[in-house]
Motif scaffolding. Structure first.
Motif: not given
Lengths: 76, 98
Positions: A21, A25, A29, A38-39, A41, A53, B61-62, B64-66, B68-70, B72-74
């Motif tokens: 995982f 990840q 990334w 940005e904030e 995605l 994934v 922002n960074c 927050s993005r990370y 959200k990525l986590t 989604r990947v999960g």
């Protein structure tokens, strides 16, 4: 396999999934999101993540198969 | 994970404790990694000892993005695991019917 060995084996498996995982990840990334500022995605970044994934897990299974095959073949 | 349910209760408990410890460790590691990951691209000058507004929002922002990525990947990972599980169950029941 006795119960203690089974617990250990389950924990190793969980560790493997945890490791998988975090590598996945990190990779997704880097490939899909890192350069953004940005904030949220974007839609493109979301699709990229989904595909990343999917491909990563496919590669994981494929490598598993290859390892299994190699270990079953006699050494030359 | 079914193997865990077949274990005697005290060993199941032992497993759950170890699992919880693993998860706690993972979240601590994620925390420090996240800081490192967002500091590097966002903070590039040291004129002051406090974060400037631009640096603050970059880090925010960074992170927050990370996160959200986590998430989604999960989500996608869990879907994939569920699909594999289903496939294995279907293969097993097909095997017993043959």
């Amino acid at each position: 396999m006795d119960a203690a060995a089974q617990v250990k084996s389950q924990l190793f498996e969980m560790e493997m999934y945890s490791d998988l995982f975090s590598k996945m990840q990190e990779l997704c990334w880097r490939k899909c999101i890192a350069h953004s500022k940005e904030e949220e995605l974007s839609v493109g970044e979301q699709s990229c993540t989904d595909r990343c994934v999917s491909k990563y897990l496919e590669a994981h299974l494929q490598v598993g198969e290859i390892l299994k095959e190699q270990s079953q073949q006699p050494q030359q | 994970m079914e193997a865990v349910q077949n274990l005697p209760p005290h060993q199941q408990a032992e497993f759950m404790v170890k699992l919880e410890q693993m998860q706690m460790k993972d979240s601590l590691v994620m925390y420090t990694n996240l800081v490192h990951r967002c500091f590097a691209p966002c903070v590039t000058s040291f004129r002051s000892k406090v974060l400037e507004k631009t640096e603050q929002s970059c880090v925010e922002n960074c992170a927050s993005r990370y996160i959200k990525l986590t998430q989604r990947v999960g989500l996608r990972f869990a879907e994939h695991q569920a699909m594999l599980q289903k496939r294995a169950e279907q293969a097993a029941s097909a095997g017993t019917q043959a």
